[in-house]
Design a protein around this motif. Structure first.
Motif, PDB file in Angstrom:
ATOM      1  N   SER A  53       3.861   4.705 -12.784  1.00  0.00           N
ATOM      2  CA  SER A  53       4.208   3.924 -11.608  1.00  0.00           C
ATOM      3  C   SER A  53       2.969   2.727 -11.249  1.00  0.00           C
ATOM      4  O   SER A  53       3.145   1.682 -11.144  1.00  0.00           O
ATOM      5  CB  SER A  53       4.463   4.609 -10.351  1.00  0.00           C
ATOM      6  OG  SER A  53       3.258   5.209  -9.760  1.00  0.00           O
ATOM      7  N   LYS A  54       1.809   3.261 -11.444  1.00  0.00           N
ATOM      8  CA  LYS A  54       0.560   2.423 -11.195  1.00  0.00           C
ATOM      9  C   LYS A  54       0.186   1.347 -12.529  1.00  0.00           C
ATOM     10  O   LYS A  54      -0.109   0.227 -12.043  1.00  0.00           O
ATOM     11  CB  LYS A  54      -0.605   3.327 -10.641  1.00  0.00           C
ATOM     12  CG  LYS A  54      -0.378   4.017  -9.520  1.00  0.00           C
ATOM     13  CD  LYS A  54      -0.114   3.358  -8.441  1.00  0.00           C
ATOM     14  CE  LYS A  54      -0.057   3.877  -7.122  1.00  0.00           C
ATOM     15  NZ  LYS A  54       0.043   3.115  -5.731  1.00  0.00           N
ATOM     16  N   SER A  94      -1.747  -5.603  -4.165  1.00  0.00           N
ATOM     17  CA  SER A  94      -0.998  -4.129  -4.346  1.00  0.00           C
ATOM     18  C   SER A  94      -2.351  -3.141  -4.567  1.00  0.00           C
ATOM     19  O   SER A  94      -3.092  -3.280  -5.462  1.00  0.00           O
ATOM     20  CB  SER A  94       0.002  -4.096  -5.530  1.00  0.00           C
ATOM     21  OG  SER A  94       1.176  -5.067  -5.441  1.00  0.00           O
ATOM     22  N   ASN A 126       6.544   3.791  -5.453  1.00  0.00           N
ATOM     23  CA  ASN A 126       5.339   3.162  -5.915  1.00  0.00           C
ATOM     24  C   ASN A 126       5.593   1.963  -6.756  1.00  0.00           C
ATOM     25  O   ASN A 126       4.721   0.953  -6.817  1.00  0.00           O
ATOM     26  CB  ASN A 126       4.603   4.114  -6.588  1.00  0.00           C
ATOM     27  CG  ASN A 126       3.957   5.244  -6.044  1.00  0.00           C
ATOM     28  OD1 ASN A 126       4.319   5.504  -4.803  1.00  0.00           O
ATOM     29  ND2 ASN A 126       3.396   6.122  -6.705  1.00  0.00           N
ATOM     30  N   TYR A 163       2.839   9.180 -11.788  1.00  0.00           N
ATOM     31  CA  TYR A 163       2.042   8.718 -10.799  1.00  0.00           C
ATOM     32  C   TYR A 163       1.486   7.609 -11.639  1.00  0.00           C
ATOM     33  O   TYR A 163       1.495   6.302 -11.226  1.00  0.00           O
ATOM     34  CB  TYR A 163       1.119   9.355 -10.119  1.00  0.00           C
ATOM     35  CG  TYR A 163       0.352   8.515  -9.102  1.00  0.00           C
ATOM     36  CD1 TYR A 163       0.709   8.319  -7.802  1.00  0.00           C
ATOM     37  CD2 TYR A 163      -0.979   8.443  -9.546  1.00  0.00           C
ATOM     38  CE1 TYR A 163      -0.181   7.700  -7.122  1.00  0.00           C
ATOM     39  CE2 TYR A 163      -1.905   7.748  -8.518  1.00  0.00           C
ATOM     40  CZ  TYR A 163      -1.308   7.465  -7.496  1.00  0.00           C
ATOM     41  OH  TYR A 163      -2.259   6.952  -6.429  1.00  0.00           O
ATOM     42  N   ALA A 176       2.665  10.699  -4.352  1.00  0.00           N
ATOM     43  CA  ALA A 176       2.031  11.252  -5.209  1.00  0.00           C
ATOM     44  C   ALA A 176       2.448  12.752  -5.374  1.00  0.00           C
ATOM     45  O   ALA A 176       2.815  13.178  -4.358  1.00  0.00           O
ATOM     46  CB  ALA A 176       0.554  11.241  -5.173  1.00  0.00           C
ATOM     47  N   SER A 196      -4.439   1.687  -8.476  1.00  0.00           N
ATOM     48  CA  SER A 196      -5.240   3.043  -8.528  1.00  0.00           C
ATOM     49  C   SER A 196      -5.824   2.927  -9.894  1.00  0.00           C
ATOM     50  O   SER A 196      -5.540   2.238 -10.744  1.00  0.00           O
ATOM     51  CB  SER A 196      -4.365   4.279  -8.502  1.00  0.00           C
ATOM     52  OG  SER A 196      -4.959   5.475  -8.914  1.00  0.00           O
ATOM     53  N   GLY A 239       2.735   4.411  -0.959  1.00  0.00           N
ATOM     54  CA  GLY A 239       2.823   5.155  -2.041  1.00  0.00           C
ATOM     55  C   GLY A 239       2.985   6.719  -1.906  1.00  0.00           C
ATOM     56  O   GLY A 239       2.483   6.975  -0.921  1.00  0.00           O
ATOM     57  N   ASN A 244       0.747  -1.171   0.040  1.00  0.00           N
ATOM     58  CA  ASN A 244      -0.198   0.005   0.068  1.00  0.00           C
ATOM     59  C   ASN A 244       0.877   1.181   0.015  1.00  0.00           C
ATOM     60  O   ASN A 244       0.284   2.371  -0.475  1.00  0.00           O
ATOM     61  CB  ASN A 244      -1.004   0.005   1.067  1.00  0.00           C
ATOM     62  CG  ASN A 244      -1.579   1.311   1.359  1.00  0.00           C
ATOM     63  OD1 ASN A 244      -2.474   1.601   0.570  1.00  0.00           O
ATOM     64  ND2 ASN A 244      -1.192   2.109   2.413  1.00  0.00           N
ATOM     65  N   ILE A 262       8.956   9.014  -7.184  1.00  0.00           N
ATOM     66  CA  ILE A 262       7.652   8.296  -7.280  1.00  0.00           C
ATOM     67  C   ILE A 262       7.949   6.963  -7.662  1.00  0.00           C
ATOM     68  O   ILE A 262       7.286   5.878  -7.239  1.00  0.00           O
ATOM     69  CB  ILE A 262       6.860   9.100  -8.318  1.00  0.00           C
ATOM     70  CG1 ILE A 262       6.244  10.379  -7.675  1.00  0.00           C
ATOM     71  CG2 ILE A 262       5.714   8.220  -8.607  1.00  0.00           C
ATOM     72  CD1 ILE A 262       5.616  11.204  -8.501  1.00  0.00           C
TER      73      ILE A 262
END
Length: 273
Positions: free
Chosen positions: A173-174, A154, A129, A170, A109, A157, A107, A105, A125
């Protein structure tokens, strides 16, 4: 190693389906991480919350201790972007009990147009992340596969499923976390270890609070007005609550959810379909 089989549904307490399991939650001191830690504890899991804010982590452990039926809990400091820190923290967590569940979790931004995004911002980031998810997952995977059971979830988002303006690092990374999850799910498909993501939309959390403050400072609107704008992409016209993300996470951690792997579950009020 023989092929792993799902746990018998008859051997699981519906009220406490994670009894006897040990869950590690990174970024567990606040927001979504805190909500997940509390929900897994209520389901019977032994909890280790990890993060950089020791005071917040200790408060979550105390909160778990005050809940009837919750499993035991501890907290450990970790910088998920640092390989040595991850090794120390997960070594200590393993002494508490073998790790059955990992919730990635932690992370961070930041927002800026890509043309004004510095390499340092990008790297920071990515380090937390994406590299952090890799390091923590790698730390638990060998023992999980050896024992024939594991749940890795994980917190990605909706930014891992679509694009948003001004948060390119961001989003990147997600998207990377979701790609890694899909790849690892194939590697572990016959081991009893499942690997999934939950993908919250804009959530009532510190990250959204900070975004609302920034919008308010730049536009002269109130923070509440800014939050209305932030949540406008959600068809339900509201922010997601951390507890809603926790419920989805619990489902993916249940021993009976063995066929759920490689998935990215959107908790977003219909924003992503």
């Amino acid at each position: 190693m023989s092929e792993a089989r799902p746990d018998s549904a008859h051997s699981i307490d519906n009220a406490r389906p994670l009894a006897g399991r040990h869950a590690v939650v990174t970024g567990g001191g606040r927001g979504i991480g805190r909500a997940i830690a509390l929900r897994l504890a209520d389901a019977g899991a032994r909890i280790t919350v990890m993060g950089r804010s020791v005071d917040q982590l200790a408060a979550v452990v105390a909160e778990i201790g005050d809940r009837n039926g919750a499993g035991p809990a501890q907290h450990l400091g970790v910088d998920v972007a640092d390989e040595d820190s991850v090794a120390r923290a997960f070594g200590a967590a393993g002494e508490f009990a073998p790790i059955d569940i990992l919730i990635n979790n932690a992370g961070i931004a930041d927002s800026a147009p890509l043309k004004r995004t510095t390499l340092a911002q990008w790297n920071a980031i990515m380090a937390v992340n994406l590299t952090g998810v890799f390091l923590c997952t790698r730390a638990v995977l060998p023992a999980m596969t050896e024992r024939g059971f594991g749940r890795i979830v994980s917190v990605a988002s909706t930014a891992g499923l679509k694009g948003y303006a001004y948060v390119a690092p961001y989003c990147a990374s997600k998207h990377g976390v979701i790609g890694m999850t899909r790849s690892l799910a194939l590697e572990t498909a016959r081991t009893g270890v499942t690997v999934n993501c939950v993908c919250p939309g804009y959530t009532d959390s510190d990250i959204v609070d900070a975004a609302a403050r920034t919008i308010a400072e730049k536009t002269g609107r109130t923070e509440e007005q800014a939050k209305v704008d932030i949540s406008s992409g959600n068809p339900q016209k509201r922010l997601i609550q951390p507890e809603e993300v926790a419920e989805a996470t619990l489902w993916l951690c249940d021993p009976r959810a063995g066929s759920m792997t490689g998935q990215s579950v959107a908790v977003a009020g219909g924003e992503v379909m």
